[in-house]
Design a protein around this motif. Structure first.
Motif, PDB file in Angstrom:
ATOM      1  N   PHE A  76       0.319  10.962   3.785  1.00  0.00           N
ATOM      2  CA  PHE A  76      -1.013  11.549   3.879  1.00  0.00           C
ATOM      3  C   PHE A  76      -2.083  10.582   3.375  1.00  0.00           C
ATOM      4  N   ALA A  77      -1.775   9.866   2.298  1.00  0.00           N
ATOM      5  CA  ALA A  77      -2.768   8.965   1.701  1.00  0.00           C
ATOM      6  C   ALA A  77      -2.905   7.648   2.450  1.00  0.00           C
ATOM      7  N   THR A  78      -1.791   7.106   2.934  1.00  0.00           N
ATOM      8  CA  THR A  78      -1.848   5.758   3.514  1.00  0.00           C
ATOM      9  C   THR A  78      -1.542   5.693   4.999  1.00  0.00           C
ATOM     10  N   GLY A  79      -1.057   6.770   5.579  1.00  0.00           N
ATOM     11  CA  GLY A  79      -0.622   6.728   6.974  1.00  0.00           C
ATOM     12  C   GLY A  79      -1.713   6.328   7.949  1.00  0.00           C
TER      13      GLY A  79
ATOM     14  N   HIS B 204       0.828  -1.206   0.000  1.00  0.00           N
ATOM     15  CA  HIS B 204       0.000   0.000   0.000  1.00  0.00           C
ATOM     16  C   HIS B 204       0.868   1.264   0.000  1.00  0.00           C
ATOM     17  N   VAL B 205       1.923   1.245   0.793  1.00  0.00           N
ATOM     18  CA  VAL B 205       2.834   2.395   0.832  1.00  0.00           C
ATOM     19  C   VAL B 205       3.503   2.583  -0.526  1.00  0.00           C
ATOM     20  N   MET B 206       3.975   1.497  -1.112  1.00  0.00           N
ATOM     21  CA  MET B 206       4.667   1.591  -2.395  1.00  0.00           C
ATOM     22  C   MET B 206       3.707   2.029  -3.500  1.00  0.00           C
ATOM     23  N   HIS B 207       2.496   1.540  -3.475  1.00  0.00           N
ATOM     24  CA  HIS B 207       1.506   1.927  -4.488  1.00  0.00           C
ATOM     25  C   HIS B 207       1.204   3.422  -4.390  1.00  0.00           C
ATOM     26  N   ALA B 208       1.041   3.918  -3.183  1.00  0.00           N
ATOM     27  CA  ALA B 208       0.777   5.346  -3.006  1.00  0.00           C
ATOM     28  C   ALA B 208       1.976   6.182  -3.451  1.00  0.00           C
TER      29      ALA B 208
END
Length: 170
Positions: free
Chosen positions: A72-75, A50-54
């Motif tokens: 901001f998006a995945t935290g 998820h972090v890498m995709h974001a």
């Protein structure tokens, strides 16, 4: 490059989990741990992916801005998922059957370590060596296979066009 970074993160995460369970907690490597290792690899991949995709889909060219947009998006969703997983697995720690207690310890440890590696280690690595988009196409990054191949083709074309221009000048 992004997939190699994720695989390295997952490998280090599993090694850290095994070290924590076998050395710090002094649990013997038995059938629960053997089954758990294969399951925990699958559970550990989610946060890092998820972090890498974001990071890959952020719309800026600066690494630090990409990191900020990623956090901001995945935290908060990743942290909320980890807290809810640890909270649900914490009930296993009160069981009378040692098998379930051990499973609860492994699940809580795996989730905590996956959170630390995804939101700490992976973001730190991306801030240093994370690929940035190339000029003209935000979907392609410096280390994408298509970009590497096209750069070699572009170099050949540039060399050929330079030699043709030299021939015309003469």
């Amino acid at each position: 490059a992004l997939s190699v970074i994720v695989m390295a993160t997952i490998l280090l995460l599993v090694i850290s989990l095994l070290g924590f369970v076998l050395v710090v907690l002094s649990l013997n490597f038995g059938p629960v741990e053997a089954i758990g290792v294969t399951i925990f690899i699958g559970l550990s991949v989610d946060y890092a992916l998820h972090v890498m995709h974001a990071y890959h889909n952020s719309s800026t060219r600066d690494r630090l801005e990409k990191i900020k947009m990623t956090v901001f998006a995945t935290g908060s969703p990743i942290i909320a998922a980890a807290v809810s997983t640890i909270g649900a697995c914490a009930f296993l720690l009160g069981c009378r059957l040692w098998l379930l207690v051990e499973l609860g310890i492994l699940l809580c440890s795996n989730t905590a370590i996956a959170l630390i590696f995804s939101m700490g280690f992976l973001l730190a690595v991306l801030s240093i060596i994370g690929p940035v988009p190339i000029e003209g196409d935000m979907r392609l990054h410096q280390c994408d296979f298509r970009v590497i191949c096209s750069r070699k083709c572009c170099r050949r074309r540039t060399l050929e066009s330079d030699s043709m221009e030299d021939d015309v000048r003469i």
